[in-house]
Design an enzyme around this catalytic site. Structure first.
Site, PDB file in Angstrom:
ATOM      1  N   ASP A  11      68.825  41.222   2.938  1.00 52.12           N
ATOM      2  CA  ASP A  11      68.635  39.861   3.455  1.00 52.12           C
ATOM      3  C   ASP A  11      68.726  39.944   4.978  1.00 52.12           C
ATOM      4  OD1 ASP A  11      68.428  36.985   3.479  1.00 52.12           O
ATOM      5  OD2 ASP A  11      70.584  36.870   3.813  1.00 52.12           O
ATOM      6  N   SER A  12      68.426  38.829   5.626  1.00 56.59           N
ATOM      7  CA  SER A  12      68.543  38.798   7.084  1.00 56.59           C
ATOM      8  C   SER A  12      70.004  38.755   7.532  1.00 56.59           C
ATOM      9  CB  SER A  12      67.818  37.557   7.609  1.00 56.59           C
ATOM     10  OG  SER A  12      68.374  36.412   7.013  1.00 56.59           O
ATOM     11  N   GLY A  44      63.843  33.055   9.285  1.00 62.88           N
ATOM     12  CA  GLY A  44      63.133  31.886   8.753  1.00 62.88           C
ATOM     13  C   GLY A  44      62.209  31.152   9.706  1.00 62.88           C
ATOM     14  N   CYS A  74      66.177  37.465  -0.099  1.00 57.63           N
ATOM     15  CA  CYS A  74      65.835  36.584   1.012  1.00 57.63           C
ATOM     16  C   CYS A  74      64.581  35.827   0.598  1.00 57.63           C
ATOM     17  CB  CYS A  74      65.558  37.441   2.256  1.00 57.63           C
ATOM     18  SG  CYS A  74      64.963  36.498   3.660  1.00 57.63           S
ATOM     19  N   THR A  76      62.776  33.958   2.430  1.00 57.84           N
ATOM     20  CA  THR A  76      61.757  34.009   3.476  1.00 57.84           C
ATOM     21  C   THR A  76      60.871  35.234   3.282  1.00 57.84           C
ATOM     22  OG1 THR A  76      63.296  32.904   4.967  1.00 57.84           O
ATOM     23  CG2 THR A  76      61.467  34.074   5.980  1.00 57.84           C
ATOM     24  N   GLU A 154      75.949  31.271   8.563  1.00 58.99           N
ATOM     25  CA  GLU A 154      76.245  32.533   9.256  1.00 58.99           C
ATOM     26  C   GLU A 154      77.436  32.336  10.202  1.00 58.99           C
ATOM     27  OE1 GLU A 154      74.683  36.441   8.926  1.00 58.99           O
ATOM     28  OE2 GLU A 154      73.969  34.686   7.884  1.00 58.99           O
ATOM     29  N   CYS A 186      66.879  29.251  -0.353  1.00 59.28           N
ATOM     30  CA  CYS A 186      67.314  30.171   0.694  1.00 59.28           C
ATOM     31  C   CYS A 186      68.643  30.727   0.202  1.00 59.28           C
ATOM     32  CB  CYS A 186      67.507  29.423   2.018  1.00 59.28           C
ATOM     33  SG  CYS A 186      68.280  30.420   3.308  1.00 59.28           S
ATOM     34  N   THR A 187      68.800  32.034   0.286  1.00 61.22           N
ATOM     35  CA  THR A 187      70.019  32.626  -0.301  1.00 61.22           C
ATOM     36  C   THR A 187      71.282  32.254   0.470  1.00 61.22           C
ATOM     37  OG1 THR A 187      69.450  34.676   0.860  1.00 61.22           O
ATOM     38  CG2 THR A 187      68.895  34.539  -1.471  1.00 61.22           C
ATOM     39  N   HIS A 188      71.129  31.677   1.646  1.00 64.01           N
ATOM     40  CA  HIS A 188      72.316  31.183   2.355  1.00 64.01           C
ATOM     41  C   HIS A 188      72.836  29.860   1.747  1.00 64.01           C
ATOM     42  CE1 HIS A 188      71.235  34.069   5.487  1.00 64.01           C
ATOM     43  NE2 HIS A 188      72.338  33.779   6.134  1.00 64.01           N
TER      44      HIS A 188
HETATM   45  N1  DGL Z   1      68.616  34.104   3.605  1.00 67.39           N
HETATM   46  C1  DGL Z   1      67.286  33.859   4.123  1.00 67.39           C
HETATM   47  C2  DGL Z   1      66.402  33.260   3.042  1.00 67.39           C
HETATM   48  O1  DGL Z   1      66.755  33.269   1.867  1.00 67.39           O
HETATM   49  C3  DGL Z   1      67.200  32.913   5.277  1.00 67.39           C
HETATM   50  C4  DGL Z   1      67.921  33.042   6.526  1.00 67.39           C
HETATM   51  C5  DGL Z   1      67.060  33.317   7.727  1.00 67.39           C
HETATM   52  O2  DGL Z   1      66.424  32.406   8.276  1.00 67.39           O
HETATM   53  O3  DGL Z   1      67.047  34.473   8.102  1.00 67.39           O
HETATM   54  O4  DGL Z   1      65.346  32.788   3.339  1.00 67.39           O
END
Ligand code: DGL
Length: 274
Positions: A11-12, A44, A74, A76, A154, A186-188
Site C-alpha cells: 500500500d502507499s 490518491g 491499495c 488506488t 496517516e 480505500c484501505t485507510h
Molecule cells: N490506501 C490507499 C487506497 O486504498 C490510499 C491512500 C493514498 O492516497 O495513498 O487507495
C-alpha cells in the site's frame, strides 16, 4: 501440496494494514511481507501514469523476496493499475481490493443503492461503478472522493473532531440519496469506521473492502493448494518494510493492530528495484 513462501502485500502507507489484520485473522499460518510506501504517500491524487509506475516498483520489490501472491492492498493502485500489474507479473496471482468489495456490496444491498468513497484516483477511474454494474446494471451507485481521509489516518487522527467534521462534509449528501451500503473504497478508511458510521447512521452498512480482499486471497490460496503448512506467520512471523520511517506508521500500526511490530525496516525502494 503446500507452499511456505510468504504473501506479499503493498500500500502507499498504513492503510494496507487493514488487509494485513484480516489476513492474519483468516490465515494465521501465513508469513506476510508488507511494503508501505510512506515516502511517496499519498498516491490518491496522482496521475494514472505515476500510480502505475509506483505500483510496479512496489510489486518488483516484493517479487525479489520469493513470494507466492501479491495483494494490492491499495484501492488506488487496484483501480488504476491492476491489469497492468497482472500483465507484468506472470507467474503468481495478483489480487486487488476493488472486485471483492464491489461483490460484497452487491450481495448486501436491499435498496439497490450503493455509495462508494475513495481517493480522487479511485473515484475518477469509476472502478467500483464498473465492477458493480458488471454484476448488476440496475444498481444505482453514488460516489464521492474523500482526499483528506487518508492523510488524517496517516496522522493518527482517527478519533478526532476534525475527522468527524471532514466526514460530515464528504458523506452527508451520499446518505441523502438513500444508500443502504457504503463501500470504504480505500484501505485507510476502515480506520475511520466509527467516525464514518456516526455520520451515516446505523441504517447504512459499511463495506470494508479490506476484509473481502483478505477472504479472496484465502480462497485463491486454498484453491491452489498453496497455504503455508508450517504456521510460522502471524504478525510475529511477518516483516514490514517502509520507505520512510514516519512516526505515524509505527504508532498507527501499534494502535490498530494492538501490538508493536517487531520487524519494521526502512528501505530505499528505488535503489533496490532500479
Ligand atoms: N490506501 C490507499 C487506497 O486504498 C490510499 C491512500 C493514498 O492516497 O495513498 O487507495
Amino acid at each position: 501440496m503446500s507452499d511456505a513462501r510468504p504473501v506479499g502485500i503493498f500500500d502507499s502507507g498504513l492503510g494496507g494494514l487493514t488487509v494485513v489484520k484480516e489476513l492474519v485473522r483468516l490465515m494465521p499460518g501465513e508469513e506476510l511481507i508488507y511494503l508501505g510506501d510512506t515516502a511517496r504517500f499519498p498516491y490518491g491524487g496522482r496521475s494514472d501514469e505515476t500510480i502505475r509506475n509506483l505500483g510496479l516498483q512496489d510489486a518488483k520489490f516484493l517479487l525479489k523476496r520469493d513470494i507466492k501472491m501479491i495483494v494490492v492492498a491499495c484501492n488506488t493502485v487496484s483501480s488504476v493499475a491492476l491489469e497492468y500489474l497482472r500483465e507484468s507479473v506472470h507467474d503468481i496471482p495478483v489480487i486487488g481490493v476493488v472486485l471483492p468489495g464491489a461483490r460484497a456490496a452487491v450481495f448486501r444491498t436491499a435498496e439497490k443503492k450503493i455509495g462508494v468513497i475513495g481517493t480522487a484516483a479511485t473515484i475518477r477511474t469509476q472502478s467500483y461503478v464498473k465492477a458493480i454494474h458488471d454484476i448488476d446494471p440496475d444498481i444505482k451507485v453514488f460516489f464521492r472522493a474523500c482526499p483528506l481521509f487518508a492523510p488524517l489516518v496517516e496522522d493518527n487522527l482517527y478519533d478526532s473532531e476534525i475527522a468527524r467534521m471532514v466526514a460530515q462534509h464528504y458523506i452527508y449528501q451520499l446518505v441523502d440519496n438513500g444508500i443502504d451500503c457504503l463501500i470504504l473504497g480505500c484501505t485507510h478508511y476502515p480506520l475511520l469506521m466509527e467516525v464514518i458510521q456516526g455520520v451515516v447512521g446505523s441504517r447504512v452498512e459499511l463495506i470494508d473492502s479490506a476484509l473481502w480482499a483478505a477472504k479472496e486471497a484465502q480462497d485463491i490460496l486454498t484453491a491452489l493448494d498453496a497455504c503455508n503448512p508450517r504456521s510460522t506467520g502471524g504478525l510475529e512471523g511477518s516483516t514490514f518494510f517502509i520507505t520512510d520511517l514516519t512516526p505515524g506508521f509505527s504508532q498507527g500500526a501499534q494502535i490498530f493492530l494492538g501490538q508493536k511490530l517487531n520487524k519494521i525496516e526502512k528501505i530505499e525502494l528505488e535503489k533496490i528495484t532500479g
